[in-house]
Enzyme design. Structure first.
Site, PDB file in Angstrom:
ATOM      1  N   LYS A  51      -2.446   5.928  -4.492  1.00 51.39           N
ATOM      2  CA  LYS A  51      -3.531   6.890  -4.245  1.00 51.39           C
ATOM      3  C   LYS A  51      -3.297   8.209  -4.969  1.00 51.39           C
ATOM      4  O   LYS A  51      -2.150   8.650  -5.094  1.00 51.39           O
ATOM      5  CB  LYS A  51      -3.646   7.158  -2.730  1.00 51.39           C
ATOM      6  CG  LYS A  51      -3.636   5.873  -1.912  1.00 51.39           C
ATOM      7  CD  LYS A  51      -3.796   6.081  -0.429  1.00 51.39           C
ATOM      8  CE  LYS A  51      -3.516   4.787   0.317  1.00 51.39           C
ATOM      9  NZ  LYS A  51      -2.121   4.595   0.723  1.00 51.39           N
ATOM     10  N   HIS A  92      -7.348   9.780  -2.299  1.00 52.71           N
ATOM     11  CA  HIS A  92      -6.694   9.752  -0.973  1.00 52.71           C
ATOM     12  C   HIS A  92      -7.555  10.386   0.123  1.00 52.71           C
ATOM     13  O   HIS A  92      -7.553   9.936   1.259  1.00 52.71           O
ATOM     14  CB  HIS A  92      -5.333  10.460  -1.061  1.00 52.71           C
ATOM     15  CG  HIS A  92      -4.341   9.998  -0.054  1.00 52.71           C
ATOM     16  ND1 HIS A  92      -3.003   9.857  -0.312  1.00 52.71           N
ATOM     17  CD2 HIS A  92      -4.484   9.639   1.243  1.00 52.71           C
ATOM     18  CE1 HIS A  92      -2.375   9.421   0.771  1.00 52.71           C
ATOM     19  NE2 HIS A  92      -3.250   9.294   1.728  1.00 52.71           N
ATOM     20  N   TYR A 138       3.468   9.579  -0.699  1.00 48.13           N
ATOM     21  CA  TYR A 138       4.556   8.966   0.092  1.00 48.13           C
ATOM     22  C   TYR A 138       5.920   9.087  -0.587  1.00 48.13           C
ATOM     23  O   TYR A 138       6.940   8.819   0.041  1.00 48.13           O
ATOM     24  CB  TYR A 138       4.280   7.478   0.379  1.00 48.13           C
ATOM     25  CG  TYR A 138       2.969   7.154   1.046  1.00 48.13           C
ATOM     26  CD1 TYR A 138       2.151   8.145   1.594  1.00 48.13           C
ATOM     27  CD2 TYR A 138       2.522   5.840   1.141  1.00 48.13           C
ATOM     28  CE1 TYR A 138       0.939   7.831   2.188  1.00 48.13           C
ATOM     29  CE2 TYR A 138       1.317   5.518   1.746  1.00 48.13           C
ATOM     30  CZ  TYR A 138       0.530   6.522   2.253  1.00 48.13           C
ATOM     31  OH  TYR A 138      -0.678   6.198   2.846  1.00 48.13           O
ATOM     32  N   ASP A 179       0.846  -1.195   0.000  1.00 49.54           N
ATOM     33  CA  ASP A 179       0.000   0.000   0.000  1.00 49.54           C
ATOM     34  C   ASP A 179       0.885   1.250   0.000  1.00 49.54           C
ATOM     35  O   ASP A 179       1.510   1.570   1.005  1.00 49.54           O
ATOM     36  CB  ASP A 179      -0.901   0.011   1.245  1.00 49.54           C
ATOM     37  CG  ASP A 179      -1.880   1.169   1.227  1.00 49.54           C
ATOM     38  OD1 ASP A 179      -2.968   1.020   0.653  1.00 49.54           O
ATOM     39  OD2 ASP A 179      -1.532   2.254   1.770  1.00 49.54           O
TER      40      ASP A 179
HETATM   41  N1  LIG Z   1      -5.198   6.601   3.418  1.00 54.51           N
HETATM   42  C1  LIG Z   1      -4.621   7.325   4.357  1.00 54.51           C
HETATM   43  O1  LIG Z   1      -4.941   8.509   4.564  1.00 54.51           O
HETATM   44  C2  LIG Z   1      -3.573   6.688   5.215  1.00 54.51           C
HETATM   45  C3  LIG Z   1      -3.112   7.351   6.357  1.00 54.51           C
HETATM   46  C4  LIG Z   1      -2.159   6.725   7.146  1.00 54.51           C
HETATM   47  C5  LIG Z   1      -1.690   5.466   6.800  1.00 54.51           C
HETATM   48  N2  LIG Z   1      -2.115   4.840   5.665  1.00 54.51           N
HETATM   49  C6  LIG Z   1      -1.596   3.511   5.250  1.00 54.51           C
HETATM   50  O2  LIG Z   1      -1.630   2.618   6.358  1.00 54.51           O
HETATM   51  C7  LIG Z   1      -0.308   2.157   6.627  1.00 54.51           C
HETATM   52  C8  LIG Z   1      -0.114   1.883   8.114  1.00 54.51           C
HETATM   53  O3  LIG Z   1      -0.392   3.015   8.893  1.00 54.51           O
HETATM   54  P1  LIG Z   1       0.740   3.865   9.643  1.00 54.51           P
HETATM   55  O4  LIG Z   1       1.996   3.774   8.867  1.00 54.51           O
HETATM   56  O5  LIG Z   1       0.162   5.203   9.926  1.00 54.51           O
HETATM   57  O6  LIG Z   1       0.928   3.183  11.055  1.00 54.51           O
HETATM   58  P2  LIG Z   1       0.814   1.746  11.753  1.00 54.51           P
HETATM   59  O7  LIG Z   1       0.946   0.639  10.783  1.00 54.51           O
HETATM   60  O8  LIG Z   1      -0.364   1.792  12.650  1.00 54.51           O
HETATM   61  O9  LIG Z   1       2.089   1.790  12.699  1.00 54.51           O
HETATM   62  C9  LIG Z   1       3.395   1.868  12.193  1.00 54.51           C
HETATM   63  C10 LIG Z   1       4.336   2.045  13.393  1.00 54.51           C
HETATM   64  O10 LIG Z   1       4.315   0.852  14.193  1.00 54.51           O
HETATM   65  C11 LIG Z   1       5.654   0.334  14.294  1.00 54.51           C
HETATM   66  N3  LIG Z   1       5.530  -1.130  14.240  1.00 54.51           N
HETATM   67  C12 LIG Z   1       5.233  -1.892  13.174  1.00 54.51           C
HETATM   68  N4  LIG Z   1       5.138  -3.182  13.506  1.00 54.51           N
HETATM   69  C13 LIG Z   1       5.388  -3.256  14.831  1.00 54.51           C
HETATM   70  C14 LIG Z   1       5.447  -4.328  15.761  1.00 54.51           C
HETATM   71  N5  LIG Z   1       5.211  -5.563  15.387  1.00 54.51           N
HETATM   72  N6  LIG Z   1       5.750  -4.020  17.055  1.00 54.51           N
HETATM   73  C15 LIG Z   1       5.996  -2.747  17.430  1.00 54.51           C
HETATM   74  N7  LIG Z   1       5.950  -1.697  16.600  1.00 54.51           N
HETATM   75  C16 LIG Z   1       5.642  -1.941  15.314  1.00 54.51           C
HETATM   76  C17 LIG Z   1       6.406   0.911  13.123  1.00 54.51           C
HETATM   77  O11 LIG Z   1       7.773   1.068  13.394  1.00 54.51           O
HETATM   78  P3  LIG Z   1       8.899   0.318  12.482  1.00 54.51           P
HETATM   79  O12 LIG Z   1       8.658   0.704  11.070  1.00 54.51           O
HETATM   80  O13 LIG Z   1      10.190   0.828  13.047  1.00 54.51           O
HETATM   81  O14 LIG Z   1       8.687  -1.140  12.734  1.00 54.51           O
HETATM   82  C18 LIG Z   1       5.762   2.301  12.999  1.00 54.51           C
HETATM   83  O15 LIG Z   1       6.314   3.194  13.935  1.00 54.51           O
HETATM   84  C19 LIG Z   1       0.576   3.276   6.077  1.00 54.51           C
HETATM   85  O16 LIG Z   1       1.929   2.903   5.940  1.00 54.51           O
HETATM   86  C20 LIG Z   1      -0.140   3.584   4.793  1.00 54.51           C
HETATM   87  O17 LIG Z   1       0.139   2.613   3.814  1.00 54.51           O
HETATM   88  C21 LIG Z   1      -3.068   5.433   4.889  1.00 54.51           C
END
Ligand SMILES: NC(=O)c1ccc[n+]([C@@H]2O[C@H](COP(=O)([O-])OP(=O)(O)OC[C@H]3O[C@@H](n4cnc5c(N)ncnc54)[C@H](OP(=O)(O)O)[C@@H]3O)[C@@H](O)[C@H]2O)c1
Length: 287
Positions: A73, A104, A48, A43
């Site tokens: 997106k 988005h 990004y 994704d």
């Molecule tokens: N459509 C939208 O508006 C939108 C907005 C936000 C996000 N997204 C999508 O959703 C994805 C995920 O959301 P997000 O990046 O906001 O946050 P998330 O997946 O909720 O959290 C990512 C964080 O958690 C840590 N992490 C990952 N696996 C872990 C584990 N097993 N144990 C402990 N910590 C862990 C990561 O650090 P490390 O990388 O150091 O492991 C990072 O700091 C995004 O990358 C993007 O593709 C979409």
């Protein structure tokens, strides 16, 4: 890897690797490692700035293109020229086609026209599925009532601390698959006592329990990591279940915990001053 059926008959892998805020180099290395570890769904987004790195890793993985699902997106700054924006994303990715192309965020005054152009991109087969992100019920109703293609997905922020039950129920009633972004709360709630208690009881990590919670709700979930160990941890979620009792405990964690932005509130009575200001800045930028 399990899959989820979309309203156009395609099946999307139920866990996808998110690459938001992953640097180009980290993105390349992580996507390559993820594909080796068994991920088949990435994704990304124009916003990004790592589409070329996603594409390079896919190409170098040696895995047939047809076995990998790529979502990207439409940048909110490019809502006026969706076709051009799509073509640029496709060129940066170099994947021949895009599996899922999303609006988005629900930019007022731009989203319906953008969707019309995305319907053409879909009908031409350049995007195999099209959908939206950060849409609330009113945004979705407006779109559905004025178009021919019902969005395949709505990608929103979702985890036990922010459940958007009204939106998820509506999506279900319309056959729109819900994708959970920030499923790990950006790692901010991993030490929550209830979450830790449930995880300890299952012999799993809090991150795994958050991912599994989303899967058991029927969502496609998008955890992000650039850490090779956590990459494997986050997809080791298919051979165990959370009991109904533990799901109830997790459901009780709802506290409207927004990690970054919440465009689902745009144009609603619940919009806060902060959200309103962000929305206005974005609208001025897009107009
Ligand atoms: N459509 C939208 O508006 C939108 C907005 C936000 C996000 N997204 C999508 O959703 C994805 C995920 O959301 P997000 O990046 O906001 O946050 P998330 O997946 O909720 O959290 C990512 C964080 O958690 C840590 N992490 C990952 N696996 C872990 C584990 N097993 N144990 C402990 N910590 C862990 C990561 O650090 P490390 O990388 O150091 O492991 C990072 O700091 C995004 O990358 C993007 O593709 C979409």
């Amino acid at each position: 890897m399990t899959t989820t059926l979309l309203n156009n008959g395609l099946r999307i892998p139920s866990v996808g690797l998110g690459v938001y805020k992953a640097s180009p180099e980290d993105t390349y290395k992580t996507v390559l490692a993820a594909l080796k570890a068994g991920y088949r769904h990435i994704d990304t987004a124009a916003f990004y700035q790592n589409e070329p790195d996603v594409g390079r890793a896919i190409k170098e993985s040696g895995i047939p293109r047809s076995e990998i699902w790529v979502t990207t997106k439409l940048h909110i700054g490019e809502m006026r020229n969706p076709t051009e924006a799509f073509n640029k994303s496709l060129e940066r990715l170099g994947t021949g086609y895009i599996d899922l192309y999303l609006i988005h965020a629900p930019i007022q005054g731009r989203r319906l026209q953008a969707w019309k152009e995305m319907e053409v991109i879909y009908q031409e087969g350049k995007a195999k599925s099209i959908g939206v992100s950060n849409f609330n019920i009113a945004h979705l109703e407006e779109l559905i009532n004025s178009s021919t293609v019902v969005p395949a997905v709505n990608q929103i922020e979702l985890n036990p601390f922010l459940q958007h039950v009204d939106i998820t129920e509506f999506c279900k009633s319309k056959g729109i698959v819900v994708q959970a972004y920030s499923p790990l709360t950006k790692a901010r709630k991993l030490d929550d006592p209830t979450l830790v208690e449930v995880s300890t009881g299952l012999g799993k990590t809090p991150a795994q329990v958050l991912i599994k919670w989303g899967l058991q709700k029927g969502y496609v979930t998008l955890p992000k990591t650039v850490n090779p160990t956590r990459l494997v941890e986050n997809i080791s979620v298919f051979d165990w279940t959370i009991s109904a009792e533990d799901m109830k405990k997790l459901d009780a964690l709802e506290c409207n915990f927004v990690t970054e932005w919440d465009p689902t509130q745009w144009g609603t009575k619940n919009e806060t001053w902060g959200q309103w200001a962000i929305e206005k800045v974005i609208h001025n930028f897009v107009a």
